[in-house]
Motif scaffolding. Structure first.
Motif, PDB file in Angstrom:
ATOM      1  N   VAL A  49     -20.227 -23.116  15.674  1.00  6.94           N
ATOM      2  CA  VAL A  49     -18.983 -22.481  15.219  1.00  6.94           C
ATOM      3  C   VAL A  49     -19.304 -21.108  14.632  1.00  6.94           C
ATOM      4  CG1 VAL A  49     -17.132 -22.657  13.495  1.00  6.94           C
ATOM      5  CG2 VAL A  49     -17.858 -24.691  14.735  1.00  6.94           C
TER       6      VAL A  49
ATOM      7  N   VAL B 116     -12.688 -24.327  19.401  1.00  8.74           N
ATOM      8  CA  VAL B 116     -14.103 -24.455  19.813  1.00  8.74           C
ATOM      9  C   VAL B 116     -14.135 -24.510  21.344  1.00  8.74           C
ATOM     10  CG1 VAL B 116     -16.179 -25.901  19.693  1.00  8.74           C
ATOM     11  CG2 VAL B 116     -14.648 -25.774  17.722  1.00  8.74           C
TER      12      VAL B 116
ATOM     13  N   ARG C 143     -19.504 -24.818  23.473  1.00  6.47           N
ATOM     14  CA  ARG C 143     -20.183 -24.813  22.171  1.00  6.47           C
ATOM     15  C   ARG C 143     -20.464 -26.227  21.665  1.00  6.47           C
ATOM     16  NH1 ARG C 143     -18.672 -19.445  20.583  1.00  6.47           N
ATOM     17  NH2 ARG C 143     -19.572 -18.376  22.357  1.00  6.47           N
TER      18      ARG C 143
END
Ligand SMILES: Cc1cc2nc3c(=O)[nH]c(=O)nc-3n(C[C@H](O)[C@H](O)[C@H](O)COP(=O)(O)OP(=O)(O)OC[C@H]3O[C@@H](n4cnc5c(N)ncnc54)[C@H](O)[C@@H]3O)c2cc1C
Length: 385
Positions: free
Chosen positions: A192, A224, A228
């Motif tokens: 993040v 997100v 990721r």
């Protein structure tokens, strides 16, 4: 008895030199955690900022004593951690670098994620955070409430709250643990950026290890991207419980070494500041020094086991519990050499006592480590000798 080879011996000697400089800023950092921004050229801070970046991403690494160090083994990390923490554990935790997130990225990230993460760290001094603990679920990570849900358009959204997160308010990037399904395999870690919409982090007041700038994080629908999600190329078993156990096993000897460094710092302080001790006091303090040496051996053994078998962290638990207790005992014992009111007249010892208490809660409290040690004994994975 474990002896360091030439390479790790060089690491120890260099880190010990760096640590002397850190002592001079320790109380200042304790008062004002932003002091770290003025210390980015300190060799220890510079070293920490590129630790845990593997060789392919940093082939031109600066040599130390003719050797290359990237912090990829627990053994290397414990040697540096003890010495740097003996200078100032607060600065050790305040420094930029991959830190805890780096161990997870090494274990779980795919090539693209590694390029992204290490690229950020190499571009400029970058602080990272590692967000697992929640306001109501400290030791009980299985009860985690932060959620990672589909946003309905191919992406994901994070919702929840984290607390006691080192460097949370000064980091640019980090890892958040969240639940994407019910059950023990439903925990996932995602990368993040702290500038993402819905991400808010604020420092919280703390007494010990103030350099770490523990923070409360609020995640209010943080977007997100699918790319990721760490371990997306692995099966849910390998990216869930399996990875968590391996990662914490790898980290634990390093946390034990921070506690050892705090104990050493208090021991050195008395030796340096109280020149003439009575024979009885000197013998007592030398005995405490031998206890420190004994726990160092335990930590080195635990680190060597974790490096050889990352799934076996039982001795690492014993080492973390033992070292955290040692740090509390030695820092308090050190006070006795300075007479009444020593906590007021010796601010450095007062800080070491507060820092030692802080380590008790990092990466699992003593009770949790003792439960893990017990499991190792019952399962026959821990040598009773
Ligand atoms: C300096 C510092 C840095 C930290 N950095 C981070 C970080 O970067 N990221 C992060 O996610 N977290 C971080 N933490 C949080 C840390 O991991 C938690 O403090 C820890 O997990 C304990 O949780 P808690 O404080 O909620 O205590 P609790 O879990 O509520 O425990 C309170 C007490 O109950 C005992 N206890 C709890 N469960 C049991 C049990 N099953 N059996 C027996 N006794 C039990 C504990 O030993 C403790 O004495 C940090 C904490 C500190 C102090």
């Amino acid at each position: 008895m474990i002896e360091l080879d030439d390479r790790l011996g060089a690491a120890r000697a260099h880190a010990r030199d760096w640590a002397r400089d850190l002592r001079s800023t320790a109380l200042e950092l304790d008062r004002d955690p932003d002091t770290v921004y003025r210390c980015l050229d300190n060799p220890a801070v510079r070293h920490l900022s590129t630790m845990l970046i593997p060789a392919p991403w940093l082939p031109e690494r600066t040599l130390i004593g003719g050797y290359r160090f990237d912090g990829m083994t627990a053994m290397e990390r414990v040697v540096f951690a003890e010495e740097i923490a003996a200078g100032d554990a607060g600065m050790m935790l305040a420094s930029p670098g991959a830190s805890l997130s780096g161990v997870l990225v090494d274990l779980l990230a795919d090539q693209e994620q590694k390029e992204w993460f290490y690229g950020r760290l190499l571009a400029a001094p970058t602080w990272t955070f590692f967000a697992l603990t929640e306001p109501d679920h400290g030791s009980d990570a299985a009860a985690m409430g932060t959620r990672l849900d589909p946003d309905g358009e191919g992406g994901l959204l994070l919702r929840g709250a984290k607390r006691y997160i080192g460097n949370g308010a000064r980091a640019q990037v980090g890892v958040v643990f969240a639940r994407d399904r019910p059950g023990p395999l439903g925990a996932t870690a995602v990368l993040v950026e702290t500038g993402a919409p819905g991400f808010k982090a604020e420092p919280i007041p703390t007494i010990g290890l103030r350099g770490a700038q523990l923070s409360a994080i609020n995640l209010d629908g943080v977007p997100v991207p699918e790319g990721r999600v760490l371990g997306r190329h692995l099966s849910p078993t390998r990216r869930g419980v399996w990875s968590g156990v391996q990662m914490f096993n790898r980290l634990r000897p390093g946390v034990a070494a921070i506690a050892l460094g705090i104990a050493r710092s208090a021991h050195d302080y008395v030796t340096e500041q109280r020149g003439s001790l009575s024979k009885a006091d000197r013998l007592r303090w030398e005995r405490t020094g031998r206890r420190i040496d004994g726990v160092r051996q335990l930590i080195w053994r635990a680190a060597a086991i974790v490096d050889a078998q990352p799934a076996n962290g039982h001795l690492a638990s014993a080492a973390k519990a033992r070292a955290a207790r040692l740090a509390e005992e030695v820092t308090l014992e050190a006070l006795e050499y300075f007479g009444p009111g020593a906590r007021l007249t010796q601010p450095m010892l007062d800080k070491l006592i507060r820092d030692a208490r802080g380590v008790e809660f990092m990466e699992g409290t003593g009770n949790i480590q003792r439960l893990n040690t017990f499991q190792g004994l019952v399962q026959g994975k821990l040598d009773r000798d």
